[in-house]
Design a protein around this motif. Structure first.
Motif, mmCIF file in Angstrom:
data_model
loop_
_atom_site.group_PDB
_atom_site.id
_atom_site.type_symbol
_atom_site.label_atom_id
_atom_site.label_comp_id
_atom_site.label_asym_id
_atom_site.label_seq_id
_atom_site.Cartn_x
_atom_site.Cartn_y
_atom_site.Cartn_z
ATOM 1 N N ALA A 656 1.224 3.406 2.889
ATOM 2 C CA ALA A 656 2.028 4.091 1.665
ATOM 3 C C ALA A 656 3.298 2.952 1.569
ATOM 4 O O ALA A 656 3.873 2.374 2.536
ATOM 5 N N LEU A 657 3.343 2.791 0.326
ATOM 6 C CA LEU A 657 4.187 1.816 -0.060
ATOM 7 C C LEU A 657 5.093 2.401 -1.425
ATOM 8 O O LEU A 657 4.547 2.964 -2.122
ATOM 9 N N PRO A 658 6.294 1.796 -1.529
ATOM 10 C CA PRO A 658 7.016 2.097 -2.392
ATOM 11 C C PRO A 658 6.441 1.393 -3.873
ATOM 12 O O PRO A 658 6.104 0.332 -3.458
ATOM 13 N N VAL A 659 6.551 2.239 -5.003
ATOM 14 C CA VAL A 659 5.838 1.567 -6.276
ATOM 15 C C VAL A 659 6.525 0.139 -6.783
ATOM 16 O O VAL A 659 5.851 -0.682 -7.402
ATOM 17 N N ALA A 660 7.655 -0.522 -6.173
ATOM 18 C CA ALA A 660 8.354 -1.462 -6.296
ATOM 19 C C ALA A 660 7.922 -2.491 -5.485
ATOM 20 O O ALA A 660 8.384 -3.826 -5.456
ATOM 21 N N ALA A 661 6.872 -2.352 -4.408
ATOM 22 C CA ALA A 661 6.451 -3.139 -3.466
ATOM 23 C C ALA A 661 5.605 -4.439 -4.164
ATOM 24 O O ALA A 661 5.033 -4.208 -5.054
ATOM 25 N N ALA A 698 3.395 2.748 6.974
ATOM 26 C CA ALA A 698 3.994 3.082 5.636
ATOM 27 C C ALA A 698 5.296 1.941 5.849
ATOM 28 O O ALA A 698 5.781 1.668 6.915
ATOM 29 N N ALA A 699 5.927 1.481 4.847
ATOM 30 C CA ALA A 699 7.262 0.646 4.735
ATOM 31 C C ALA A 699 7.854 0.583 3.561
ATOM 32 O O ALA A 699 7.260 0.885 2.576
ATOM 33 N N SER A 700 9.503 0.413 3.866
ATOM 34 C CA SER A 700 10.272 0.457 2.592
ATOM 35 C C SER A 700 10.490 -0.949 2.138
ATOM 36 O O SER A 700 9.837 -2.010 2.851
ATOM 37 N N GLN A 701 11.268 -1.251 1.279
ATOM 38 C CA GLN A 701 11.243 -2.834 0.853
ATOM 39 C C GLN A 701 12.610 -3.378 1.607
ATOM 40 O O GLN A 701 13.019 -4.471 1.284
#
Length: 831
Positions: A656-661, A698-701
């Motif tokens: 799971a990654l944010p769409v801006a990754a 999962a990871a954030s930026q």
């Protein structure tokens, strides 16, 4: 006969209107209060005036000057420190060598001063006081007289048991110079409390002159509004600027009223006002000079000071709006609202009844403000921000707010439910957490208090003990003066947006549940939480391989609660650990120079020959990494490193990654048969997807990593242990792994976007790019061969973000600039 105007009052009870101007300068019927007093004095032949000034004296001097513009002569006596009513007059003694009149500069009155002076002369006394019968004398000094007018006794602000008369001291006096013998020099001294009782004790003649005219001590906000109504009802004789448009409607010079506007008298409209079509100016409304009232506005029983702007559809009922305030479209101010000078209230905001907003404050568009904004920096359009409820500690986020907020949170739970509470080590968090626990208990919810704990430990305890939720109170990561209150659901993850909105509704409507005395919640202190957390952490790593690698680590705990967790977790790794900032501080994280801390860790890694270094933030959620060569990994590099290591040991990884990754992260996953689950940029949504859709990682930026098999939320300690376990299995130096990673080139720009234009902008932009490959998870992401661009409105600021990725730094910047230029062009087009 000379006159003394006492104009040193601060007007504390009239704040926020007097926060930036002295009380005598507060406008009544679009003229300063004191100007009405000057006009009354001139009318009765008092043209030689001494003005005693103290608080913001220059405002009075600048406006009145030498008095010639007002048909009088004025001189000023300045108090360097408060001297009281008598002391201030004593300070002007050099100008007063004959009988003189004393009057306050902050009253509204039309007393017959000529008759008062004649009464004084006929009695031959040292002092004559204008007295008046009132309905409620409790807030004033009562004067008891003989039938001939001689005064028997004074009672200052009596109780009802001491009300022996309904005649009060108006503060208007005629005095002989002999009065100065009873006033000490340069000392605090009042006429009613000190001088007049001393005169009576000395047997000096002192008289009260009954007065039938109007007199109002404009000392409170209610009295201020009432004074305007009395003027328009003709109860007091004062000059009103402008000409009577019709009975009860005064229109100032240069004022413009649209033919379709509705004016319902009595009302006063100041010079150069513009009243738009369909605007309604209702009864007892006063509109200050140069004010703009746009179409459809509705104003009744309200006083609006000079230079204000009232946008389309604004509704004011029983309010006071300070000068130069700006109220945008659709703002509603309910009964008793007071706005100070230069307040900005954004479109569609609602200011609830009785709220006071002090000068220069901003209320965001769509906000609902139900408590006064005094020290706070702003009134937010929504209670919850990106992380939770945030603001300046003990300013925006006060104990009072914390109690109400926690009651709103607890009210969505059932009575008897149990939640977990924690904080960081700062004193501010300790105070506010206690207030939060009080609110939860008052709503019938039990609290397990972890005291000082990391955010991941708090989440873990919620899940391990099957609690129904929890919260944590902590200093903001980048500001030692700000606090963040974060809430979690029964899974230990951040509250979803629909639940945040539900709690906001309860908070703003004050629909709090209040438990009966027998239902009030209790506070518990769970045992062995850290021990159980550490054991669960170690279950997810290859412990034998990690122990065999004999790691040497340099760790910076940032004075945070990670210092309580790490010893339990590291004890079984067999690692040699050098710790920086290892102890808790009551100030919270004392070093907010993240770059400087990373550089120090990098130096220690190289000097000690460590395998790696890491900085764990004070909350224990995020981690930044330094390799064995002292290179500080960027967030993108760290993400790619973790993905490379994970996909090497497990096939078909769900990430799971944010769409801006970065697209590179997507490529790494897909090259190993993995799957990307795109999420919104918000941490709450990322955790929701990680928890509910079977993600392996999962990871954030920004250095936040989630391992859902352990905890579906950020955990810096878990990320560190998983990393060293994965490296141990590879047998390679960290620097070697990092050097093999592909490069990431992402640029960012912001486009200023008014709140009311955000929807239009996104609609117009989507129409422009609809034929291209578009991802609509969060904002509008346009994908092309060499990268992508993401356009996303900011949820908290009047801003639209543009992120762009391409094959080089220059190309990424050019793409971000290109899309930013498109947005600016769309904003300039008519809607």
């Amino acid at each position: 006969m000379k006159a003394v105007i006492m104009a040193g009052g601060e007007g504390t009870r009239l704040k926020p209107l007097t926060s930036n101007q002295p009380k005598p300068m507060l406008p009544i019927a679009n003229r300063p209060m004191m100007e009405h007093v000057v006009a009354l004095l001139r009318q009765h032949g008092f043209t030689d005036i001494v003005v005693t000034v103290a608080y913001m004296a220059n405002a009075i001097r600048t406006y009145f000057g030498d008095g010639s513009e007002f048909g009088v002569r004025m001189v000023y006596a300045t108090e360097e420190r408060p001297l009281g009513t008598a002391g201030s007059v004593m300070n002007a003694r050099e100008e007063l060598n004959e009988p003189f009149l004393v009057i306050s500069g902050d009253v509204l009155t039309d007393l017959d001063l000529t008759s008062l002076a004649e009464f004084h002369k006929s009695r031959g006394c040292i002092a004559t006081i204008a007295i008046k019968a009132v309905e409620n004398p409790l807030e004033f000094g009562i004067v008891i007289t003989h039938p001939d007018g001689s005064i028997v006794r004074f009672l200052e602000k009596p109780g009802w048991g001491e009300v022996f008369s309904d005649t009060i001291n108006t503060g208007v006096y005629i005095l002989e110079p002999e009065i100065f013998d009873f006033i000490p020099e340069a000392k605090m001294c009042d006429f009613a409390g000190d001088v007049f009782p001393a005169l009576l004790a000395a047997g000096k003649p002192l008289f009260g002159c009954p007065s039938d005219g109007y007199w109002e001590d404009v000392g409170t906000l209610d009295a201020y509004v009432r004074a305007h109504q009395d003027i328009m009802d003709g109860k007091v004789q004062v000059d009103i600027e402008g000409f009577p448009l019709r009975p009860g409607i005064w229109l100032g010079e240069g004022a413009e009223v649209d033919p379709n506007a509705n004016l319902e008298g009595p009302a006063i409209i100041g010079d150069n006002c513009v009243i738009g079509p369909e605007a309604h100016i209702g009864r007892y409304s006063v509109i200050g000079r140069n004010t703009r009232v746009k179409s459809g506005a509705f104003i009744e029983r309200s006083v609006v000071h000079d230079n204000a702007y009232l946008g389309q559809g604004v509704r004011l009922s029983g309010c006071v709006v300070g000068r130069s305030s700006d109220l945008r479209q659709g703002v509603i101010c309910e009964e008793g609202v007071v706005l100070g000078e230069e307040c900005f209230v954004g479109a569609q905001a609602v200011v609830k009844a009785g709220v006071k907003i002090y000068p220069f404050k901003t209320v965001e568009s769509g906000a609902i403000v139900n408590s006064s904004i005094v020290w706070e920096s702003r009134g937010a359009r929504s209670l919850f921000g990106r992380l939770g409820v945030a603001g300046l500690a003990n300013v925006d986020i006060t104990p009072e707010l914390a109690v109400r907020l926690s009651m709103a949170y607890a009210s969505h739970l059932k009575k008897g439910d149990r939640i977990v509470a924690s904080r960081d080590s700062s004193r501010a968090a300790r105070v506010l957490k206690r207030a939060m626990m009080v609110g939860c208990n008052a709503a019938g919810v039990n609290v397990d208090d972890l005291e000082v704990a990391t955010v991941p430990v708090t989440r873990f305890q919620i899940r391990a003990s099957s609690c129904q939720g929890g919260f944590t109170v902590r200093l903001a990561s980048d500001d030692p003066m700000s606090i963040v209150i974060r809430f979690f659901d029964e899974r230990g993850i951040d509250l979803a947006e629909p639940l945040q909105r539900k709690i906001e509704r309860i908070y703003y409507r004050e629909e709090f549940r209040r438990a009966l005395a027998s239902e009030i919640g209790e506070i518990g202190f769970p045992a062995r939480t850290l021990e159980l957390y550490a054991a669960a952490l170690l279950e997810g790593i290859d412990l034998p391989a990690t122990q065999a690698a004999k790691f040497k680590l340099v760790l910076d705990y940032a004075h945070g609660a990670a210092s309580l967790v790490m010893p339990n977790a590291l004890a079984r790794l067999g690692a040699d650990v050098l710790v920086v900032n290892p102890y808790l501080s009551s100030e919270g994280a004392m070093d907010f120079d993240q770059k400087g801390r990373l550089n120090r860790v990098a130096e220690l890694v190289v000097a000690s020959g460590a395998h790696l270094g890491a900085v764990i933030d004070a909350d224990g959620e995020r981690i930044q990494l330094v390799d064995d060569m002292g290179h500080i990994l960027s967030s993108d590099e760290f993400l790619l490193l973790m993905l490379s290591l994970l996909t090497a040991v497990k096939e078909r990884v769900r990430v799971a990654l944010p769409v801006a990754a970065s697209k590179t992260a997507e490529d790494i996953c897909r090259a190993n048969g993995g799957e990307i689950l795109w999420t919104k940029l918000s941490s709450a949504h990322l955790m929701e997807v990680a928890s509910s859709e079977g993600a392996d990682f999962a990871a954030s930026q920004d250095g936040g990593f989630i391992f859902p098999d352990f905890l579906p939320a950020y955990d810096g300690v878990a990320a560190l242990l998983r990393l060293v376990s994965l490296i141990a299995g590879r047998g390679l130096k960290l620097s070697k792994l990092v050097s093999s990673l592909p490069k990431v080139h992402i640029a960012h720009q912001g486009v200023i976007t008014p709140w009311e234009s955000k929807g239009m902008l996104m609609r117009a932009f989507l129409e422009k790019v609809r034929e291209r490959q578009v991802v609509l998870v969060d904002g509008v992401k346009v994908v092309d061969e060499d990268g992508w661009a993401l356009v996303l409105p900011d949820p908290e600021e009047p801003l639209t973000h543009v992120w762009a990725e391409s094959n080089s730094e220059a190309e990424a910047r050019a793409k971000a600039q290109e899309y930013s230029a498109r947005l600016r062009q769309l904003l300039q087009q008519p809607a």
